[in-house]
Scaffold this motif. Sequence first.
Motif, PDB file in Angstrom:
ATOM      1  N   GLY A 142       0.813  -1.207   0.000  1.00 39.70           N
ATOM      2  CA  GLY A 142       0.000   0.000   0.000  1.00 39.70           C
ATOM      3  C   GLY A 142       0.851   1.263   0.000  1.00 39.70           C
ATOM      4  O   GLY A 142       0.563   2.223  -0.732  1.00 39.70           O
ATOM      5  N   GLU A 143       1.914   1.270   0.790  1.00 38.05           N
ATOM      6  CA  GLU A 143       2.823   2.420   0.826  1.00 38.05           C
ATOM      7  C   GLU A 143       3.526   2.607  -0.519  1.00 38.05           C
ATOM      8  O   GLU A 143       3.699   3.731  -0.983  1.00 38.05           O
ATOM      9  CB  GLU A 143       3.862   2.256   1.941  1.00 38.05           C
ATOM     10  CG  GLU A 143       3.290   2.402   3.335  1.00 38.05           C
ATOM     11  CD  GLU A 143       2.723   3.785   3.593  1.00 38.05           C
ATOM     12  OE1 GLU A 143       3.451   4.782   3.393  1.00 38.05           O
ATOM     13  OE2 GLU A 143       1.544   3.882   4.001  1.00 38.05           O
ATOM     14  N   THR A 144       3.898   1.515  -1.135  1.00 37.83           N
ATOM     15  CA  THR A 144       4.542   1.586  -2.453  1.00 37.83           C
ATOM     16  C   THR A 144       3.589   2.168  -3.483  1.00 37.83           C
ATOM     17  O   THR A 144       3.975   3.015  -4.294  1.00 37.83           O
ATOM     18  CB  THR A 144       5.016   0.180  -2.893  1.00 37.83           C
ATOM     19  OG1 THR A 144       5.929  -0.313  -1.917  1.00 37.83           O
ATOM     20  CG2 THR A 144       5.673   0.206  -4.253  1.00 37.83           C
ATOM     21  N   GLU A 145       2.345   1.737  -3.449  1.00 37.16           N
ATOM     22  CA  GLU A 145       1.342   2.254  -4.385  1.00 37.16           C
ATOM     23  C   GLU A 145       1.101   3.751  -4.159  1.00 37.16           C
ATOM     24  O   GLU A 145       1.005   4.520  -5.114  1.00 37.16           O
ATOM     25  CB  GLU A 145       0.031   1.475  -4.251  1.00 37.16           C
ATOM     26  CG  GLU A 145      -1.063   1.924  -5.195  1.00 37.16           C
ATOM     27  CD  GLU A 145      -0.708   1.794  -6.673  1.00 37.16           C
ATOM     28  OE1 GLU A 145      -1.346   2.507  -7.489  1.00 37.16           O
ATOM     29  OE2 GLU A 145       0.185   1.007  -7.032  1.00 37.16           O
ATOM     30  N   LYS A 146       1.031   4.176  -2.901  1.00 35.14           N
ATOM     31  CA  LYS A 146       0.859   5.608  -2.601  1.00 35.14           C
ATOM     32  C   LYS A 146       2.027   6.420  -3.159  1.00 35.14           C
ATOM     33  O   LYS A 146       1.827   7.472  -3.765  1.00 35.14           O
ATOM     34  CB  LYS A 146       0.770   5.839  -1.092  1.00 35.14           C
ATOM     35  CG  LYS A 146      -0.530   5.444  -0.470  1.00 35.14           C
ATOM     36  CD  LYS A 146      -0.466   5.742   1.036  1.00 35.14           C
ATOM     37  CE  LYS A 146      -1.524   5.001   1.786  1.00 35.14           C
ATOM     38  NZ  LYS A 146      -1.367   5.152   3.246  1.00 35.14           N
ATOM     39  N   ARG A 147       3.222   5.935  -2.962  1.00 31.41           N
ATOM     40  CA  ARG A 147       4.412   6.642  -3.455  1.00 31.41           C
ATOM     41  C   ARG A 147       4.425   6.699  -4.981  1.00 31.41           C
ATOM     42  O   ARG A 147       4.786   7.703  -5.575  1.00 31.41           O
ATOM     43  CB  ARG A 147       5.688   5.990  -2.930  1.00 31.41           C
ATOM     44  CG  ARG A 147       5.885   6.222  -1.452  1.00 31.41           C
ATOM     45  CD  ARG A 147       7.139   5.566  -0.938  1.00 31.41           C
ATOM     46  NE  ARG A 147       7.252   5.781   0.504  1.00 31.41           N
ATOM     47  CZ  ARG A 147       8.299   5.471   1.209  1.00 31.41           C
ATOM     48  NH1 ARG A 147       9.349   4.920   0.633  1.00 31.41           N
ATOM     49  NH2 ARG A 147       8.322   5.695   2.508  1.00 31.41           N
ATOM     50  N   ARG A 148       4.000   5.596  -5.602  1.00 35.27           N
ATOM     51  CA  ARG A 148       3.942   5.567  -7.069  1.00 35.27           C
ATOM     52  C   ARG A 148       2.933   6.585  -7.577  1.00 35.27           C
ATOM     53  O   ARG A 148       3.206   7.347  -8.507  1.00 35.27           O
ATOM     54  CB  ARG A 148       3.585   4.157  -7.554  1.00 35.27           C
ATOM     55  CG  ARG A 148       3.656   3.990  -9.071  1.00 35.27           C
ATOM     56  CD  ARG A 148       3.200   2.610  -9.501  1.00 35.27           C
ATOM     57  NE  ARG A 148       1.778   2.409  -9.329  1.00 35.27           N
ATOM     58  CZ  ARG A 148       0.833   2.926 -10.103  1.00 35.27           C
ATOM     59  NH1 ARG A 148       1.145   3.697 -11.107  1.00 35.27           N
ATOM     60  NH2 ARG A 148      -0.439   2.671  -9.877  1.00 35.27           N
ATOM     61  N   GLN A 149       1.768   6.633  -6.963  1.00 36.28           N
ATOM     62  CA  GLN A 149       0.738   7.586  -7.385  1.00 36.28           C
ATOM     63  C   GLN A 149       1.182   9.026  -7.141  1.00 36.28           C
ATOM     64  O   GLN A 149       0.950   9.890  -7.992  1.00 36.28           O
ATOM     65  CB  GLN A 149      -0.574   7.290  -6.669  1.00 36.28           C
ATOM     66  CG  GLN A 149      -1.242   6.025  -7.176  1.00 36.28           C
ATOM     67  CD  GLN A 149      -2.534   5.709  -6.453  1.00 36.28           C
ATOM     68  OE1 GLN A 149      -2.980   6.450  -5.587  1.00 36.28           O
ATOM     69  NE2 GLN A 149      -3.143   4.588  -6.815  1.00 36.28           N
ATOM     70  N   ASN A 150       1.814   9.295  -6.009  1.00 36.97           N
ATOM     71  CA  ASN A 150       2.332  10.639  -5.730  1.00 36.97           C
ATOM     72  C   ASN A 150       3.379  11.045  -6.755  1.00 36.97           C
ATOM     73  O   ASN A 150       3.411  12.200  -7.197  1.00 36.97           O
ATOM     74  CB  ASN A 150       2.920  10.724  -4.318  1.00 36.97           C
ATOM     75  CG  ASN A 150       1.855  10.724  -3.249  1.00 36.97           C
ATOM     76  OD1 ASN A 150       0.696  11.021  -3.508  1.00 36.97           O
ATOM     77  ND2 ASN A 150       2.253  10.383  -2.031  1.00 36.97           N
TER      78      ASN A 150
END
Length: 161
Positions: A142-150
Amino acid sequence: MIEFNNQNIRKAYHPDLVILVVEDQIMFIKDVKHALPQHKIVFARTVEEAKSRYDDCLPDLTFIDIDLPDGNGFELLDYIHAREPEAYTVMLTGSKICEDVARSQLKGAQGYIIKPFTKSKIEQTVEKYLDVREKGIQFLLGETEKRRQNAMVTQSQTKKD
């Protein structure tokens, strides 16, 4: 909160569990090995041996006896959590003293199993660890996905400017 580091990444994707069992009585060593034949079990019989084995194998889960020939399991618990605060540790002991249970919890142990133990109690502990590990993996994803989207939003805004 789980920090991103190489140990967490290794543990998140390591296919087989490495379990360190710190116990000085052969009977209980055999019982744990019998309960968990599908996992890699590493044994240590003293605090000093356990420190070395811990550093060498970086176990996913560590079972620790309190009374050991060269010290006690609380010393080892401190050693492990100083190196890896999120380490999953479980006391495996004959002590029924309430103060030992409380001390274990205060020092970061996630469980306390009183000897003699059953095979199912060891298996339940491993299942509980696997649940915790799965939640950790989901958090990291989930943290990786948030960073990717940001990063995508930032890149898109940069292109507009």
